[in-house]
Design an enzyme around this catalytic site. Structure first.
Site, mmCIF file in Angstrom:
data_model
loop_
_atom_site.group_PDB
_atom_site.id
_atom_site.type_symbol
_atom_site.label_atom_id
_atom_site.label_comp_id
_atom_site.label_asym_id
_atom_site.label_seq_id
_atom_site.Cartn_x
_atom_site.Cartn_y
_atom_site.Cartn_z
ATOM 1 N N PRO A 1 0.829 -1.222 0.000
ATOM 2 C CG PRO A 1 0.124 -0.880 2.214
ATOM 3 C CD PRO A 1 0.881 -1.847 1.335
ATOM 4 C CE LYS A 2 6.605 -0.537 -1.516
ATOM 5 N NZ LYS A 2 7.921 -0.728 -2.155
ATOM 6 C CE LYS A 3 -1.007 8.788 0.183
ATOM 7 N NZ LYS A 3 -2.282 9.253 0.790
#
Length: 246
Positions: free
Chosen positions: A114-116
């Site tokens: 869940p990368k941002k």
């Protein structure tokens, strides 16, 4: 470019891919982990079924990765939550903030991380290991830990890093409805621990609408670790398909 050549390309843009194909080998990957107690009701709001919450605990982690095959050098941080699935204990990867586009795009497309975008940093300030996260120009988190105060048993460090990870893979269709919605599992098994330490630690969060780490407030710091490793990431497997089970 004919259709066969299009299919052979790994990702887009077709003539300059956003990231290269793995496996991704990490050399001198450095962890700062702080385990803390938080509000149980806050956890219940964000941990997805069918995962089970084991305790009111969260692990804040910062990972400095100076040498990654295909991805170069980058840093990421996030919050992970101890959970279980079908009796197996592991950690739910809730949110990750990363300063590399290649690492963000590969983590989301190939796997389910869940990368941002964010600006994490891990460094030594005098006798203190310091981890920070900025979102844009604003500070979101500051963590401090005594630098290499006490040796940590390497087998305990391995257990900490090699716990199963549970993640949500979501991909929308063109009609706005989900095309993929899955709970997946991955686990690090190829790892070498170069060093591990524990020490006193503190952590502070600052409210931010798009990096809401403070929604899981720090009530008590339980433990902290500083671990340096070489490792290879493994591919995820699907545990639960929400679209066929709901």
């Amino acid at each position: 470019m004919n259709q066969g050549e299009v299919i052979k390309q790994f990702t887009t843009p077709l003539d300059a891919p956003a990231f290269t194909m793995g496996p991704y080998l990490f050399h001198n990957r450095e962890y700062m982990n702080i385990l803390y107690r938080t509000d149980l009701d806050a956890l219940r709001k964000i941990v997805p079924e069918p995962l089970k919450i084991e305790d009111s605990l969260v692990r804040f982690e910062i990972m400095k990765m100076p040498d990654v095959t295909g991805l170069g050098s980058y840093t990421e941080c996030g919050q992970v939550i101890p959970v279980s699935f079908g009796g197996e204990e592991g950690e739910y990867l809730h949110a990750m903030y990363v300063d590399s586009f290649a690492a963000i795009s590969s983590g989301r497309e190939i796997s389910a991380y869940p990368k941002k975008l964010g600006k994490p940093n891990l460094f030594v300030d005098s006798d203190t290991l310091v981890g920070t996260l900025d979102y844009g120009s604003l500070r979101v988190a500051t963590a401090t830990m005594g630098y290499k105060h006490f040796p940590l048993d390497l087998s305990e460090a391995r257990k900490e890093i090699c716990k199963p990870n549970f993640m949500i893979k979501k991909m929308p269709g063109y009609d706005g409805h989900p095309r993929i919605c899955e709970l997946v599992r991955s686990q690090i098994t190829d790892i070498t621990i170069h060093g591990a330490w524990s020490g006193p630690a503190r952590i502070e969060f600052f409210s931010h609408a798009f990096a809401p780490m403070s929604d899981l407030p720090v009530l008590e710091v339980i433990s902290a670790s500083h671990i340096i490793t070489d490792l290879t990431l493994s591919s995820p497997t699907v545990l639960h398909d929400y679209l066929t089970s709901y």
